[in-house]
Design an enzyme around this catalytic site. Structure first.
Site, short mmCIF file in Angstrom:
data_model
loop_
_atom_site.label_atom_id
_atom_site.label_comp_id
_atom_site.label_asym_id
_atom_site.label_seq_id
_atom_site.Cartn_x
_atom_site.Cartn_y
_atom_site.Cartn_z
N HIS A 80 0.86 -1.22 -0.14
CA HIS A 80 -0.01 0.01 0.03
C HIS A 80 0.79 1.05 0.13
CE1 HIS A 80 -3.05 -3.05 0.73
NE2 HIS A 80 -2.55 -3.29 1.67
N GLU A 117 -2.16 0.32 8.20
CA GLU A 117 -1.43 -0.75 7.83
C GLU A 117 -0.27 -0.34 6.84
OE1 GLU A 117 -1.59 -4.64 4.89
OE2 GLU A 117 -3.19 -3.45 4.99
N GLU A 249 1.44 -11.77 6.42
CA GLU A 249 0.50 -10.64 7.13
C GLU A 249 1.17 -10.93 8.60
OE1 GLU A 249 -1.67 -8.62 5.63
OE2 GLU A 249 -2.46 -10.07 4.01
#
Length: 286
Positions: A80, A117, A249
């Protein structure tokens, strides 16, 4: 008629005698000192021992051992970006991920307290890059700040492929069910472009899983994959990889216990150190 010369006085004779004795003594002292200096400089020294080498001779000529990742290239993709939310027209654009279409990128998730995040991913990536460079590797990041939009997931894969990385990791944190805890390591499924790195990616995934479990205190996921591992065929970063690659993750931002760890620099540094250990283990044995 001149007077006959007077004999030296008795007071002068002792003074001259004393001067002569002092001069003789000085000559003796200088001779002894010169002899001692010659003995010390002679082979074997004053007591038969070899003469002590000068500091320049005593200095070690051995070179330091090579760093464990010297010559290696490691790709790091902090998922991201900090401003993705600001330009949906870009990040919602469809791209081909090797099997099907997916968005160019997404905003990612966040904790209930608002820690994003994208920020977590970038912070861990910075620590990881420093750790890898200290091991001698060249670290290649797909973004160098947390204040931009994109790049698309396909572009991220291309950056790492073009660097001819020896291994790579995509860094993320999940937005799973609030009741679920833990980390998971995602590995690719063969789809053509990545066929040659499926087995090596599985080996890297196991090393990452083991190091992360041992080094961070984060448990393996209770809701994603099996024993911390999960195959995925819908992610461009894995589908398009031409080097051994995994996506991690690092925990579930929607779970309160996980989030309390994820927001701390101590955990982020531990996560990076665990990833660096895993990459060193994998690359040293590959």
């Amino acid at each position: 008629m001149p007077s006959p010369p007077r004999p030296p006085s008795r007071r002068t004779r002792p003074r001259r005698t004393a001067v002569a004795v002092l001069a003789l003594g000085l000559l003796v002292v200088l001779a002894v000192a010169a002899d001692a200096a010659w003995v010390r400089s002679a082979p074997g020294g004053a007591k038969g021992r070899p003469p002590r080498p000068s500091p320049s001779v005593a200095k070690s000529t051995t070179s330091a051992p090579p760093l464990p990742l010297a010559g290696k290239v490691v790709g790091i993709d902090p998922g991201h970006n900090g401003d993705n939310w600001s330009d949906p027209s870009v990040i919602d654009t469809p791209v081909f991920n090797g099997r099907s279409s997916e968005p160019c990128d997404t905003t990612g998730t966040a904790t209930d307290g608002g820690y994003t995040e994208a920020t977590f991913n970038f912070d861990v990536a910075q620590y990881l890059a420093a750790d890898l460079r200290a091991e001698g590797a060249r670290a290649v990041l797909t973004r160098t700040s947390n204040s931009g939009v994109g790049p698309c997931v396909t572009q991220r894969a291309a950056v790492i492929n073009a660097a001819h990385a020896d291994a790579a990791v995509d860094i993320h944190a999940d937005g799973g069910p609030a009741s679920g805890r833990g980390f998971s390591v995602l590995e690719p499924v063969a789809d053509g472009p990545n066929d040659a790195v499926i087995a090596s990616s599985a080996a890297l995934a196991a090393d990452v899983r083991d190091a992360f479990a041992a080094g961070t205190g984060m448990p393996v996921s209770t809701y994603d994959g099996t024993d911390g591992l999960q195959q995925r065929d819908d992610l461009a970063g894995l589908n398009l990889a031409t080097e051994p690659k995994v996506l991690i993750e690092c925990g579930n931002m929607r779970n309160a216990a996980d989030a309390a760890l994820l927001v701390t620099p101590a955990f982020q540094q531990a996560a990076a150190a665990a990833l660096a250990r895993a990459l060193t283990t994998y690359l040293a044995g590959s």
